[in-house]
Design an enzyme around this catalytic site. Structure first.
Site, short mmCIF file in Angstrom:
data_model
loop_
_atom_site.label_atom_id
_atom_site.label_comp_id
_atom_site.label_asym_id
_atom_site.label_seq_id
_atom_site.Cartn_x
_atom_site.Cartn_y
_atom_site.Cartn_z
N LYS A 13 0.83 -1.22 0.00
CA LYS A 13 0.00 0.00 0.00
C LYS A 13 0.87 1.27 0.00
O LYS A 13 0.65 2.16 -0.81
CB LYS A 13 -0.93 0.02 1.24
CG LYS A 13 -1.92 -1.12 1.28
CD LYS A 13 -2.85 -1.03 2.48
CE LYS A 13 -2.19 -1.12 3.82
NZ LYS A 13 -1.47 -2.39 4.09
N ARG A 123 11.72 -5.87 5.03
CA ARG A 123 11.53 -4.43 4.90
C ARG A 123 12.50 -3.64 5.79
O ARG A 123 12.80 -4.04 6.91
CB ARG A 123 10.09 -4.06 5.29
CG ARG A 123 9.90 -2.53 5.28
CD ARG A 123 8.48 -2.12 5.26
NE ARG A 123 7.70 -2.64 6.37
CZ ARG A 123 6.40 -2.47 6.48
NH1 ARG A 123 5.74 -1.82 5.53
NH2 ARG A 123 5.75 -2.96 7.50
N ARG A 156 11.18 -2.32 11.17
CA ARG A 156 10.09 -1.74 11.94
C ARG A 156 9.75 -2.65 13.12
O ARG A 156 9.78 -3.88 12.99
CB ARG A 156 8.86 -1.61 11.01
CG ARG A 156 8.34 -0.20 10.92
CD ARG A 156 7.37 -0.03 9.80
NE ARG A 156 6.05 -0.62 10.07
CZ ARG A 156 5.00 -0.46 9.29
NH1 ARG A 156 5.10 0.28 8.19
NH2 ARG A 156 3.85 -1.01 9.58
N ARG A 167 -0.87 -9.29 12.94
CA ARG A 167 -1.41 -8.27 12.02
C ARG A 167 -2.23 -8.93 10.91
O ARG A 167 -3.27 -8.42 10.50
CB ARG A 167 -0.27 -7.45 11.41
CG ARG A 167 0.32 -6.47 12.40
CD ARG A 167 1.69 -6.01 11.98
NE ARG A 167 1.69 -5.23 10.77
CZ ARG A 167 2.79 -5.00 10.04
NH1 ARG A 167 3.95 -5.52 10.40
NH2 ARG A 167 2.73 -4.26 8.96
P1 AP5 Z 1 4.80 -1.56 1.84
O1 AP5 Z 1 4.54 -0.71 0.64
O2 AP5 Z 1 5.53 -0.96 3.00
O3 AP5 Z 1 3.47 -2.30 2.30
P2 AP5 Z 1 2.23 -1.76 3.12
O4 AP5 Z 1 1.02 -2.45 2.59
O5 AP5 Z 1 2.23 -0.27 3.15
O6 AP5 Z 1 2.64 -2.38 4.52
P3 AP5 Z 1 2.45 -1.84 5.96
O7 AP5 Z 1 3.14 -2.85 6.86
O8 AP5 Z 1 2.90 -0.42 6.12
O9 AP5 Z 1 0.92 -1.93 6.13
P4 AP5 Z 1 0.14 -2.08 7.39
O10 AP5 Z 1 -1.23 -1.93 6.86
O11 AP5 Z 1 0.36 -3.30 8.22
O12 AP5 Z 1 0.74 -0.93 8.31
P5 AP5 Z 1 0.36 0.58 8.54
O13 AP5 Z 1 1.60 1.34 8.57
O14 AP5 Z 1 -0.75 1.03 7.65
O15 AP5 Z 1 5.62 -2.84 1.32
C1 AP5 Z 1 6.12 -3.81 2.24
C2 AP5 Z 1 7.54 -4.24 1.79
O16 AP5 Z 1 7.44 -4.95 0.56
C3 AP5 Z 1 8.50 -3.06 1.53
O17 AP5 Z 1 9.79 -3.44 1.94
C4 AP5 Z 1 8.45 -2.85 0.00
O18 AP5 Z 1 9.66 -2.35 -0.51
C5 AP5 Z 1 8.17 -4.28 -0.49
N1 AP5 Z 1 7.31 -4.32 -1.67
C6 AP5 Z 1 6.23 -3.53 -1.92
N2 AP5 Z 1 5.66 -3.88 -3.09
C7 AP5 Z 1 6.39 -4.93 -3.57
C8 AP5 Z 1 6.31 -5.73 -4.74
N3 AP5 Z 1 5.36 -5.53 -5.67
N4 AP5 Z 1 7.22 -6.72 -4.90
C9 AP5 Z 1 8.20 -6.93 -3.97
N5 AP5 Z 1 8.33 -6.19 -2.85
C10 AP5 Z 1 7.44 -5.21 -2.65
O19 AP5 Z 1 -0.28 0.49 10.01
C11 AP5 Z 1 0.53 0.09 11.13
C12 AP5 Z 1 -0.37 -0.14 12.33
O20 AP5 Z 1 -1.05 1.10 12.67
C13 AP5 Z 1 -1.51 -1.15 12.14
O21 AP5 Z 1 -1.06 -2.48 12.38
C14 AP5 Z 1 -2.52 -0.67 13.19
O22 AP5 Z 1 -2.16 -1.12 14.47
C15 AP5 Z 1 -2.37 0.84 13.13
N6 AP5 Z 1 -3.34 1.43 12.18
C16 AP5 Z 1 -3.06 1.99 10.97
N7 AP5 Z 1 -4.19 2.39 10.37
C17 AP5 Z 1 -5.20 2.10 11.21
C18 AP5 Z 1 -6.62 2.24 11.14
N8 AP5 Z 1 -7.24 2.78 10.05
N9 AP5 Z 1 -7.36 1.81 12.19
C19 AP5 Z 1 -6.77 1.28 13.27
N10 AP5 Z 1 -5.44 1.09 13.40
C20 AP5 Z 1 -4.67 1.49 12.38
#
Ligand code: AP5
Length: 210
Positions: A13, A123, A156, A167
């Site tokens: 994402k 990552r 992270r 997660r």
């Molecule tokens: P990356 O692009 O970082 O993936 P992502 O989907 O953004 O992963 P996140 O871990 O950031 O998502 P998340 O939803 O768990 O965490 P968030 O920060 O939103 O890609 C991942 C890796 O793969 C990278 O190294 C990248 O280089 C690689 N990659 C990407 N695309 C690739 C491809 N096509 N091929 C190969 N490699 C690739 O949230 C964190 C926490 O915050 C949550 O767990 C929750 O506790 C809280 N939170 C956030 N939003 C809310 C909400 N709305 N409500 C309640 N709690 C929330």
């Protein structure tokens, strides 16, 4: 243009959101980034969020909805925005509906669990600016150093194996049902996100009509 990006943890994402906001010149609103910034600055929201994030749980809806409501009320959002990681529960989606905001597109990135675990385990995140890299798929130019700001790269906190599993469980129980919620409204577009970054980004932009 108001866009929602859905997907499991590590589906890409953040990576795809960066491409979308560059293309459409939209502010990138990532609730995960907002929480991490609050944790870094040790604000009351950060302290509260950390206790959930460290366990792989979602931050309570009231806290998250309030943060997003405030963020999207700012001037830079008047021509649209990219929501990355919000909504993440049916209650959050309903709150967004109630606020009367028109969403143009909900895009979900679909990636298998094995690939997700591999991505999150490899990552690397910049300690200073939060930019994301991967030890194999998106290598920084110099090992351990951020290409954008020269900051140190680290794993992270929530990318530890037991937290990744928690997660994923949270995602399937609370966030995956949003796909049906938006599909019923005829708003959902799906991109298979298992391919390499360049081809996934090309597919995302194609689906968005760029
Ligand atoms: P990356 O692009 O970082 O993936 P992502 O989907 O953004 O992963 P996140 O871990 O950031 O998502 P998340 O939803 O768990 O965490 P968030 O920060 O939103 O890609 C991942 C890796 O793969 C990278 O190294 C990248 O280089 C690689 N990659 C990407 N695309 C690739 C491809 N096509 N091929 C190969 N490699 C690739 O949230 C964190 C926490 O915050 C949550 O767990 C929750 O506790 C809280 N939170 C956030 N939003 C809310 C909400 N709305 N409500 C309640 N709690 C929330």
């Amino acid at each position: 243009m108001n866009i929602i990006l859905l997907g499991a943890p590590g589906a890409g994402k953040g990576t795809e959101a960066s491409k979308i906001v560059d293309t459409y010149k939209l502010p990138h609103i990532s609730t995960g980034d907002i929480f991490r910034e609050n944790i870094k600055n040790q604000t009351p929201i950060g302290v509260q969020a950390k206790s959930y994030i460290d366990q792989g749980l979602l931050v309570p809806d009231e806290v998250t909805c309030k943060i997003v409501e405030e963020r999207i009320s700012r001037e830079d959002c008047k021509n649209g925005y990219m929501l990355d990681g919000f909504p993440r529960t049916i209650a959050q989606a309903e709150a967004l509906d109630k606020s009367g905001i028109d969403i143009d597109c909900v895009l979900t990135l679909e990636v298998g669990d094995e690939e997700i675990v591999e991505r999150l385990s490899g990552r690397l995140e910049c300690k200073i600016c939060g930019s994301s890299f991967h030890k194999d798929h998106r290598k920084p130019k110099a090992e351990g150093v951020c290409d954008n700001c020269g900051g140190t790269l680290r794993t992270r906190e929530d990318d530890k194996p037991d937290v990744i599993r928690a997660r994923l469980k949270t995602y399937y129980e609370q966030t995956a049902p949003l796909k049906e919620f938006y599909a019923k409204k005829g708003m959902l577009k799906t991109v298979i996100g298992k391919n390499e970054i360049a081809s996934t980004s090309a597919e995302v932009l194609k689906v968005l009509g760029v």
